[in-house]
Design a protein around this motif. Structure first.
Motif, PDB file in Angstrom:
ATOM      1  N   PHE A 148      72.192  40.670   9.517  1.00  0.00           N
ATOM      2  CA  PHE A 148      72.974  40.276  10.690  1.00  0.00           C
ATOM      3  C   PHE A 148      72.546  38.890  11.165  1.00  0.00           C
ATOM      4  N   PHE A 149      71.228  38.676  11.252  1.00  0.00           N
ATOM      5  CA  PHE A 149      70.733  37.390  11.745  1.00  0.00           C
ATOM      6  C   PHE A 149      71.004  36.260  10.756  1.00  0.00           C
ATOM      7  N   ARG A 150      70.896  36.520   9.446  1.00  0.00           N
ATOM      8  CA  ARG A 150      71.191  35.478   8.455  1.00  0.00           C
ATOM      9  C   ARG A 150      72.631  34.993   8.580  1.00  0.00           C
ATOM     10  N   ILE A 151      73.546  35.929   8.783  1.00  0.00           N
ATOM     11  CA  ILE A 151      74.954  35.538   8.945  1.00  0.00           C
ATOM     12  C   ILE A 151      75.144  34.804  10.273  1.00  0.00           C
ATOM     13  N   LEU A 152      74.486  35.307  11.313  1.00  0.00           N
ATOM     14  CA  LEU A 152      74.588  34.652  12.620  1.00  0.00           C
ATOM     15  C   LEU A 152      74.102  33.211  12.554  1.00  0.00           C
ATOM     16  N   GLN A 153      73.061  32.951  11.777  1.00  0.00           N
ATOM     17  CA  GLN A 153      72.547  31.587  11.640  1.00  0.00           C
ATOM     18  C   GLN A 153      73.594  30.644  11.047  1.00  0.00           C
ATOM     19  N   GLN A 154      74.506  31.182  10.243  1.00  0.00           N
ATOM     20  CA  GLN A 154      75.520  30.351   9.614  1.00  0.00           C
ATOM     21  C   GLN A 154      76.611  29.911  10.594  1.00  0.00           C
ATOM     22  N   PHE A 155      76.566  30.444  11.819  1.00  0.00           N
ATOM     23  CA  PHE A 155      77.462  29.964  12.869  1.00  0.00           C
ATOM     24  C   PHE A 155      76.984  28.613  13.420  1.00  0.00           C
ATOM     25  N   GLU A 156      75.730  28.262  13.149  1.00  0.00           N
ATOM     26  CA  GLU A 156      75.188  26.997  13.627  1.00  0.00           C
ATOM     27  C   GLU A 156      75.867  25.818  12.910  1.00  0.00           C
ATOM     28  N   PRO A 157      75.782  24.605  13.473  1.00  0.00           N
ATOM     29  CA  PRO A 157      75.061  24.245  14.701  1.00  0.00           C
ATOM     30  C   PRO A 157      75.800  24.697  15.958  1.00  0.00           C
ATOM     31  N   PHE A 158      75.024  25.215  16.905  1.00  0.00           N
ATOM     32  CA  PHE A 158      75.580  25.681  18.168  1.00  0.00           C
ATOM     33  C   PHE A 158      75.693  24.523  19.156  1.00  0.00           C
ATOM     34  N   LEU A 166      72.082   9.864  12.958  1.00  0.00           N
ATOM     35  CA  LEU A 166      72.401   9.221  14.236  1.00  0.00           C
ATOM     36  C   LEU A 166      73.686   9.779  14.839  1.00  0.00           C
ATOM     37  N   VAL A 167      74.662  10.078  13.993  1.00  0.00           N
ATOM     38  CA  VAL A 167      75.910  10.664  14.486  1.00  0.00           C
ATOM     39  C   VAL A 167      75.622  12.033  15.114  1.00  0.00           C
ATOM     40  N   ALA A 168      74.778  12.828  14.466  1.00  0.00           N
ATOM     41  CA  ALA A 168      74.436  14.144  15.012  1.00  0.00           C
ATOM     42  C   ALA A 168      73.738  14.025  16.360  1.00  0.00           C
ATOM     43  N   PRO A 197      80.508  24.144   5.492  1.00  0.00           N
ATOM     44  CA  PRO A 197      81.106  22.833   5.786  1.00  0.00           C
ATOM     45  C   PRO A 197      80.960  21.885   4.594  1.00  0.00           C
ATOM     46  N   GLN A 198      81.972  21.044   4.395  1.00  0.00           N
ATOM     47  CA  GLN A 198      81.966  20.083   3.288  1.00  0.00           C
ATOM     48  C   GLN A 198      82.312  18.695   3.807  1.00  0.00           C
ATOM     49  N   LEU A 199      81.568  17.688   3.362  1.00  0.00           N
ATOM     50  CA  LEU A 199      81.890  16.311   3.743  1.00  0.00           C
ATOM     51  C   LEU A 199      83.274  15.915   3.238  1.00  0.00           C
ATOM     52  N   ALA A 200      83.714  16.546   2.159  1.00  0.00           N
ATOM     53  CA  ALA A 200      85.050  16.252   1.620  1.00  0.00           C
ATOM     54  C   ALA A 200      86.151  16.646   2.597  1.00  0.00           C
ATOM     55  N   ASP A 201      85.813  17.502   3.593  1.00  0.00           N
ATOM     56  CA  ASP A 201      86.813  17.932   4.574  1.00  0.00           C
ATOM     57  C   ASP A 201      86.917  16.983   5.763  1.00  0.00           C
ATOM     58  N   LEU A 202      86.114  15.917   5.780  1.00  0.00           N
ATOM     59  CA  LEU A 202      86.278  14.907   6.836  1.00  0.00           C
ATOM     60  C   LEU A 202      87.648  14.256   6.701  1.00  0.00           C
ATOM     61  N   ASN A 235      83.469  17.387  14.148  1.00  0.00           N
ATOM     62  CA  ASN A 235      82.135  17.250  14.746  1.00  0.00           C
ATOM     63  C   ASN A 235      81.162  18.276  14.176  1.00  0.00           C
ATOM     64  N   ARG A 236      81.659  19.452  13.844  1.00  0.00           N
ATOM     65  CA  ARG A 236      80.776  20.478  13.283  1.00  0.00           C
ATOM     66  C   ARG A 236      80.303  20.075  11.888  1.00  0.00           C
ATOM     67  N   ILE A 237      81.193  19.482  11.102  1.00  0.00           N
ATOM     68  CA  ILE A 237      80.798  18.994   9.776  1.00  0.00           C
ATOM     69  C   ILE A 237      79.767  17.881   9.915  1.00  0.00           C
ATOM     70  N   LEU A 238      80.052  16.912  10.790  1.00  0.00           N
ATOM     71  CA  LEU A 238      79.135  15.786  10.990  1.00  0.00           C
ATOM     72  C   LEU A 238      77.782  16.267  11.502  1.00  0.00           C
ATOM     73  N   SER A 239      77.797  17.240  12.417  1.00  0.00           N
ATOM     74  CA  SER A 239      76.538  17.760  12.957  1.00  0.00           C
ATOM     75  C   SER A 239      75.766  18.528  11.894  1.00  0.00           C
ATOM     76  N   HIS A 240      76.461  19.335  11.120  1.00  0.00           N
ATOM     77  CA  HIS A 240      75.811  20.133  10.083  1.00  0.00           C
ATOM     78  C   HIS A 240      75.027  19.245   9.126  1.00  0.00           C
ATOM     79  N   PHE A 241      75.697  18.237   8.577  1.00  0.00           N
ATOM     80  CA  PHE A 241      75.031  17.372   7.605  1.00  0.00           C
ATOM     81  C   PHE A 241      74.086  16.383   8.284  1.00  0.00           C
ATOM     82  N   GLY A 242      74.403  16.016   9.524  1.00  0.00           N
ATOM     83  CA  GLY A 242      73.502  15.143  10.265  1.00  0.00           C
ATOM     84  C   GLY A 242      72.173  15.803  10.557  1.00  0.00           C
ATOM     85  N   LEU A 243      72.210  17.103  10.884  1.00  0.00           N
ATOM     86  CA  LEU A 243      70.963  17.827  11.137  1.00  0.00           C
ATOM     87  C   LEU A 243      70.143  17.984   9.861  1.00  0.00           C
ATOM     88  N   ILE A 244      70.831  18.170   8.739  1.00  0.00           N
ATOM     89  CA  ILE A 244      70.105  18.238   7.470  1.00  0.00           C
ATOM     90  C   ILE A 244      69.348  16.929   7.233  1.00  0.00           C
TER      91      ILE A 244
END
Length: 569
Positions: free
Chosen positions: A470-480, A225-227, A50-55, A241-250
């Motif tokens: 397998f699990f490393r790639i699965l983690q990249q599906f987050e945030p769930f 706060l958005v996340a 995800p990239q903030l530039a894609d907002l 929302n996935r972009i906002l959540s991704h960077f918000g969780l960071i």
């Protein structure tokens, strides 16, 4: 309660295989991507990175230019601006974001949260009267207002302009506000329709920054706060929302605002690494408790705190309120369960509608959710407040609660909400009539399948396919979260290694293998009933999610068991 196992339909084999080969990943992972609408290498890159530039450009939202122009005018003229928001997590975070941003260069600024009990949801006459009495000429309403036709007219009559920033579905008529920001309005072509109320607030400050040539990082500082709003308001974690959540969780996990830092310090999260799920169960309820037990303005004061000590003072008070909320919740849930278990009629119904005059209005929504989970049928909990009966409603997958309430509209003073959650008010004399009518509507509309909770399984998986990559790639599906749920897998004919045992009163711990696979530790919450069968040596099927368990600084893969099924069933 026995649950139905439902395996999702297979995705297009040609598309899935092509994506598998392009990404050099397991076929099951490719299938998970395609089921999420990711079908090409470029789409996968955008999904995994995800990239903030894609907002999206905030000015794609209808009325955004009008809103920003009016705010700039108010600041230039030193007008008094009132930031108004709902009393839940989404509303209070939205107010905190917009207030915190504008207070740095506009002193004529206050915030207002309606009292849950004295004013109720949304724009209130009291709030407008407060604005008029104190010289406010502009109200920015967040997470509410899209149906406040009469209230906005009232404000207009007093010379107060409104900017509505809402994300709920509008009615046939829009309020006559100076600007109405809502991606769900029919004439709005904003590309993403599922922003939270706080997300709308974020777009306002993003637009203001772009208009004034400011540093765009000035809005990114609020992503934590958005996340929190996205997770707590249970909006889809897709697209923007996935972009906002991704960077918000960071940001939440590395440099949270002091208000959230104070709440994190109160939590029992061992790793202190917060996911969407952790927000839902550890941060959100504490923020909500302020409005449920006392007043939600305390939550805003926490979230706009400038010093950690100030935030800790507010968070301590809010934590106390959350403990009171838990006590109310437990007591009322026990009383509600007793009412059902003591009544043959109530147990046999397709719906649950319970009323008790002294139940605390602030927790009836939580109680409705708990009863829905236990009996798995549409549920409404009613109590008395300010001379009226107020209700909180929850539904089950597939049943449209809002449509069912519409068939009872003549018995209600007002109602509103969504397919799966709603609120209502009525007069006391209509309670019994409503209980019977709602039951009749539900019994007519609901199918037997809807009354049995389902486990939606993403794919069949052999345990020997599960490894570190397998699990490393699965983690990249987050945030769930909603519409991007943590995948549930099905593995058939597994067997226990050694003896399964109980943890607590009814949780199951075991280790399983499948043919020649590695062994995996498992936790099954509430699945103690299966221990005898498992320890008998029989093979069994499991459905589960895959997670990383952290204990005493050691990490290992663990299967979180959602269901157990035996071959002879």
């Amino acid at each position: 309660m026995q649950k139905r196992w439902v395996l999702k339909s297979k995705t297009d084999v040609k598309i899935t295989n092509k994506l598998r080969d392009e990404l050099n990943i397991n076929a099951v992972l490719a299938e998970l991507l395609v089921s999420r609408g990711v079908e090409t290498f470029d789409e996968a890159k955008q999904f995994f990175r995800p990239q903030l530039a894609d907002l999206h450009d905030p000015f794609l939202m209808k009325d955004m230019e009008k809103a920003i122009s009016r705010i700039i005018q108010a600041i230039g003229n030193k007008e008094k601006i009132l930031i108004y928001g709902d009393y839940d997590v989404d509303g209070t975070t939205a107010v905190a974001v917009v207030y915190s941003f504008f207070r740095d260069f506009h002193s004529q600024l206050e915030f207002y949260i309606p009292d849950r009990y004295a004013e109720g949801y949304g724009i209130s006459t009291q709030g407008i009267d407060y604005a008029a009495a104190n010289g406010f000429t502009l109200i920015i309403a967040l997470d509410c207002g899209i149906k406040a036709i009469d209230k906005v007219d009232y404000a207009n009559s007093k010379g107060i302009d409104f900017i509505i920033g809402d994300h709920h579905l509008p009615g046939d008529e829009l309020p006559k506000a100076h600007a109405v920001l809502d991606p769900k309005r029919a004439d709005c072509h904003y590309p993403y329709k599922e922003l939270s109320g706080c997300g709308i607030g974020f777009k306002i400050i993003q637009a203001f920054i772009l208009t004034n040539g400011m540093d765009i990082n000035a809005c990114y500082q609020f992503l934590d706060l958005v996340a929190v709003s996205i997770a707590s308001d249970i909006v889809p974690i897709t697209g923007e929302n996935r972009i906002l959540s991704h960077f918000g969780l960071i940001k939440l996990n590395t440099n949270p605002c002091v208000g959230l830092k104070a709440l994190i310090d109160l939590s029992n999260n061992r790793t202190k690494i917060f996911t969407v799920n952790d927000i839902v169960f550890q941060i959100g309820p504490r923020i909500n408790a302020a409005g449920r037990i006392d007043h939600a303005k305390d939550a805003v004061k926490l979230l706009i705190s400038k010093s950690l000590q100030e935030a800790k003072d507010f968070s301590s008070s809010i934590d106390d309120q959350n403990n009171v909320r838990k006590d109310f919740d437990l007591k009322i849930t026990e009383e509600a369960l007793a009412l059902i278990e003591d009544s043959v009629v109530l147990k046999s119904r397709k719906s649950t509608v319970l009323y008790k005059s002294d139940w605390h209005k602030g927790v009836i929504g939580i109680v409705a959710s708990r009863l829905t989970e236990k009996y798995y049928r549409p549920t409404i909990i009613l109590t008395e407040t300010n001379g009226h009966i107020a209700g909180s409603c929850r539904s089950v997958i597939g049943f449209d609660l809002y449509e069912a309430l519409s068939e009872c509209a003549d018995l209600l003073e007002q109602f509103g909400g969504h397919k799966y959650a709603a609120g209502l008010t009525m007069s006391l004399e209509n309670v019994t009539l409503f209980q019977d009518r709602f039951e009749e509507v539900v019994a007519r509309r609901i199918s037997p399948e809807m009354l049995t909770q389902e486990i939606l399984i993403d794919a069949k998986l052999h345990l020997k396919e599960v490894d570190a990559r397998f699990f490393r790639i699965l983690q990249q599906f987050e945030p769930f979260g909603p519409q991007n749920e943590a995948p549930i897998f099905l593995s058939k004919k597994v067997s226990a290694v050694g003896q399964a045992f109980l943890v607590g009163t009814n949780h199951l711990k075991m280790t399983v293998v499948q043919e020649d696979s590695a062994s995996f530790d498992c936790i099954g919450f509430g699945l103690a009933e299966h221990i005898a069968h498992i320890n008998s040596g029989q093979n069994f099927d499991i459905c589960y999610s895959i997670e990383e368990n952290v204990w005493r600084n050691k990490r290992n893969l663990q299967l979180n068991i959602k269901g157990i099924r035996y071959e002879f069933l």
